[in-house]
Write an enzyme that holds these catalytic residues in place. Structure first.
Site, PDB file in Angstrom:
ATOM      1  N   ALA A 175     -11.219  70.911   2.854  1.00 56.10           N
ATOM      2  CA  ALA A 175     -12.431  70.365   3.457  1.00 56.10           C
ATOM      3  C   ALA A 175     -13.632  71.298   3.383  1.00 56.10           C
ATOM      4  O   ALA A 175     -14.763  70.847   3.174  1.00 56.10           O
ATOM      5  CB  ALA A 175     -12.137  70.001   4.916  1.00 56.10           C
ATOM      6  N   ARG A 176     -13.427  72.597   3.550  1.00 55.58           N
ATOM      7  CA  ARG A 176     -14.543  73.523   3.676  1.00 55.58           C
ATOM      8  C   ARG A 176     -15.184  73.896   2.350  1.00 55.58           C
ATOM      9  O   ARG A 176     -16.229  74.559   2.329  1.00 55.58           O
ATOM     10  CB  ARG A 176     -14.068  74.794   4.374  1.00 55.58           C
ATOM     11  N   GLU A 177     -14.608  73.451   1.245  1.00 61.37           N
ATOM     12  CA  GLU A 177     -15.094  73.839  -0.077  1.00 61.37           C
ATOM     13  C   GLU A 177     -16.180  72.869  -0.539  1.00 61.37           C
ATOM     14  O   GLU A 177     -16.008  72.098  -1.478  1.00 61.37           O
ATOM     15  CB  GLU A 177     -13.900  73.895  -1.039  1.00 61.37           C
ATOM     16  N   ARG A 204     -10.095  73.656   6.880  1.00 60.11           N
ATOM     17  CA  ARG A 204      -9.523  73.559   5.534  1.00 60.11           C
ATOM     18  C   ARG A 204      -8.621  72.335   5.359  1.00 60.11           C
ATOM     19  O   ARG A 204      -8.593  71.718   4.287  1.00 60.11           O
ATOM     20  CB  ARG A 204      -8.700  74.832   5.272  1.00 60.11           C
ATOM     21  N   ASN A 237      -3.029  70.655  -0.301  1.00 57.66           N
ATOM     22  CA  ASN A 237      -2.635  71.166  -1.616  1.00 57.66           C
ATOM     23  C   ASN A 237      -1.333  71.962  -1.552  1.00 57.66           C
ATOM     24  O   ASN A 237      -1.024  72.747  -2.448  1.00 57.66           O
ATOM     25  CB  ASN A 237      -3.743  72.023  -2.237  1.00 57.66           C
ATOM     26  N   HIS A 257     -11.961  73.214  -6.743  1.00 55.79           N
ATOM     27  CA  HIS A 257     -11.878  73.958  -5.491  1.00 55.79           C
ATOM     28  C   HIS A 257     -12.964  75.034  -5.487  1.00 55.79           C
ATOM     29  O   HIS A 257     -13.697  75.210  -6.446  1.00 55.79           O
ATOM     30  CB  HIS A 257     -10.511  74.658  -5.375  1.00 55.79           C
ATOM     31  N   SER A 258     -13.029  75.784  -4.400  1.00 57.84           N
ATOM     32  CA  SER A 258     -13.803  77.027  -4.378  1.00 57.84           C
ATOM     33  C   SER A 258     -13.071  77.989  -3.437  1.00 57.84           C
ATOM     34  O   SER A 258     -12.318  77.543  -2.560  1.00 57.84           O
ATOM     35  CB  SER A 258     -15.237  76.776  -3.886  1.00 57.84           C
ATOM     36  N   GLU A 261     -11.467  76.979  -9.597  1.00 61.20           N
ATOM     37  CA  GLU A 261     -12.105  77.597  -8.440  1.00 61.20           C
ATOM     38  C   GLU A 261     -13.547  77.895  -8.833  1.00 61.20           C
ATOM     39  O   GLU A 261     -13.801  78.680  -9.750  1.00 61.20           O
ATOM     40  CB  GLU A 261     -11.378  78.880  -8.034  1.00 61.20           C
TER      41      GLU A 261
END
Length: 442
Positions: free
Chosen positions: A182-184, A241, A271, A324-325, A399
Site C-alpha cells: 500500500a505505501r509504495e 504496507r 506479496n 514496487h518501490s 523496485e
C-alpha cells in the site's frame, strides 16, 4: 486551480493529517550489511520491538525506521553489535507532509497529472474516462471473483486494438500490476503512466507505429492498485504496507476470554500470500509483522481475486509485471530459496540486461538486475507463483525509484521520470519475451 480551492484542499489535508498516524521525529537509518548473515542478524532484532524494517532486504544495506522514544536504545544496540549505520531521514513526518500537500488535488474532468499522487477514486475515474475516450481500444472492469475485505472491487483496464472484435480476447496477454504494497505510491503512478503511454496520452514515450504494432499483437491488462484497501488506508497511516483484513492476535496470544492478550493485528503481506512455497522463508508467524503471510495461501481477498483472473488467462499470459518501490531493481524468479536456480536463468539475465540498459538510456538512472533470492529469501511472492504455477517464463518485479533518500515518500517531481524510464524498460522486456523467441512455448 483558484486560490480559494487550494486553501480548502490544504485545510482538508491538514485535518486529515491531524487524525492520522504521526511519524513526527521518526528516523530512517541505513544499516550496512556486508553479508547475508548480517541481514539475518538484523532481521532477528525486530522481535525486540525497537524498530521496523522498511524494505525487504538488500545485499549491501537495510533501511529501518525508529521512533524517537526508541532511537537511543536502537543506536546503542547497533553499536554494541558492531553494525555500521548512518541517518538517512531525520524526520519522516516532514517528508509525509510535504508529499501530502500535493496529493489528491482536484482534477478537471478528463485530466490526470504526473506532478502529484492521486486517490483511488481519481485513479479509477481516469481509467473510466480513458475507456470512453478510446472506446475502440480500451475497456475497464472489476475483476469478477469478488471484492476485497472492505468491499472494494479491483479495477483494471484492458487495452488492445479493435477491442470489441471477437478475436481480441484471444491475443497474448501482458499483465501489469501496481500497489500490492500500500505505501509504495509511486507504483500505481507508474502503472498509470504506462497506461497513458499505451493509449497515446503520453505520446512522446511510444511512437505511434510501435503503439499500433503492440496493440495489434497483444492485449494489455493493467491493475494500478491491486491492494485497494491498503492504499486507501495510507490516508491515515502513510507507511501502511499490508492488506486490512484482521489477521489475529499479536504473537498469537489470546486471553482467557478469547480476545487478544496484547492487541488485534490487521492485514497480511499480500506479496507473501501466494501459493508458492508458502510461509517457508522471509516471513513471520506474528500477525502484526510486516511480513506476516496470512494463515494460508490466498486467504487475502485481493490476492485471491487476482489469482483467479490470472489462472483464467494462463494459456495466453506471456508477461507478468509487478511494480514496487523502492531500490531501483529488476527482480527475476525465484525468491523462496537462494539454492533454487530456475532453468530459464540465462533468459532472465538477458531480459534484465535489456531492461537496465533501456532504463539508463532514458534518464541515466541505474537499476540493478538480480534474482529475488539474491536480494532476500521470501516465499509466497506473486512473481514466483506466476512463474512456477502458471509456467510463465517472463515473470518479473521492479523496485522503482529511489535508493532510499526519499524512499516510500518519493517526491512528486520524481513520478514522471520514473514512469518515462519504466516505459522504456517495459518495451525492452517485450522485445525480448521468451515467447517471441520460442513461439511453440505456449
Amino acid at each position: 486551480m483558484s486560490f480559494v480551492n487550494r486553501l480548502v484542499v490544504l485545510v482538508v489535508l491538514l485535518i486529515d493529517l491531524s487524525s492520522s498516524t504521526s511519524y513526527d521525529d521518526y528516523k530512517i537509518i541505513r544499516v550496512k550489511l556486508p553479508d547475508h548473515e548480517s541481514y539475518l542478524r538484523l532481521s532477528s532484532l525486530v522481535d525486540l520491538e525497537l524498530f521496523d524494517l522498511l524494505t525487504d532486504g538488500h545485499t549491501t544495506h537495510q533501511d529501518i525506521i525508529v521512533s524517537p522514544e526508541k532511537f537511543s536504545e536502537t543506536e546503542d544496540l547497533l553499536q554494541n553489535l558492531q553494525f555500521q549505520f548512518l541517518m538517512v531521514v531525520e524526520n519522516v513526518q516532514r517528508l509525509i507532509e510535504e508529499e501530502q500537500l500535493l496529493t489528491g488535488l482536484p482534477l478537471s474532468p478528463g485530466s490526470f497529472s504526473y506532478d502529484s499522487y492521486h486517490t483511488l477514486t481519481q485513479i479509477n475515474s481516469h481509467l473510466d474516462s480513458l475507456a470512453v475516450k478510446y472506446s475502440d481500444k480500451a475497456e475497464t472492469f472489476n475483476l469478477s471473483s469478488g471484492t476485497t475485505y472492505e468491499g472494494r472491487g479491483i479495477q483494471v483496464i484492458r487495452i488492445t486494438n479493435d477491442i470489441s472484435a471477437n478475436d481480441s480476447t484471444s491475443k497474448p496477454v501482458i499483465w501489469i500490476d501496481g500497489g500490492i504494497h500500500a505505501r509504495e505510491w509511486v507504483s500505481p503512478a507508474t502503472v498509470m503512466f504506462i497506461i497513458d503511454s499505451l493509449l497515446g496520452e503520453e505520446d512522446q514515450e511510444i511512437p505511434a507505429q510501435l503503439r499500433d504494432e503492440l496493440l495489434n499483437k497483444y492485449q494489455f491488462v493493467l491493475g494500478p492498485v491491486i491492494n485497494p484497501d491498503g492504499y486507501e488506508y495510507t490516508k491515515y497511516d502513510r507507511l501502511w504496507r499490508k492488506t486490512r483484513k484482521p489477521s489475529g492476535c499479536q504473537y498469537n496470544y489470546q486471553n482467557w476470554f478469547g480476545g487478544c492478550y496484547f492487541k488485534l493485528c490487521y492485514g497480511s503481506d499480500p506479496n507473501r500470500n501466494w501459493e508458492c512455497h508458502f510461509a517457508e522463508s522471509g516471513v513471520s508467524g506474528d500477525p502484526c509483522s510486516l511480513v506476516y503471510p496470512g494463515y494460508q495461501p490466498f486467504d487475502q481477498p485481493c490476492t485471491n481475486i487476482v489469482k483467479d483472473y490470472l489462472y483464467q488467462q494462463k494459456e495466453k499470459l506471456v508477461l507478468y509485471m509487478s511494480y514496487h518501490s523502492y531500490f531501483q531493481l529488476f527482480l527475476t524468479p525465484v525468491g523462496y530459496s537462494i539454492k533454487a536456480i530456475p532453468p530459464h536463468t540465462q533468459h532472465h539475465l538477458t531480459v534484465g540486461e535489456a531492461f537496465v540498459t533501456a532504463v539508463q538510456g532514458r534518464h541515466n538512472m541505474t537499476y540493478t538486475a538480480k534474482r529475488v533470492a539474491e536480494l532476500y529469501e521470501a516465499s509466497g511472492g506473486s512473481t514466483d507463483w506466476v512463474y512456477e504455477a502458471l509456467g510463465v517464463v517472463d515473470s518479473y518485479g521492479v523496485e522503482l525509484r529511489d535508493t532510499g533518500e526519499q524512499g516510500f515518500e518519493l517526491k512528486p517531481d520524481q513520478i514522471r521520470p520514473t514512469g518515462e524510464e519504466n516505459v522504456a524498460g517495459l518495451l525492452a522486456i517485450i522485445d525480448n519475451l521468451y515467447d517471441n523467441k520460442n513461439p511453440t512455448n505456449k
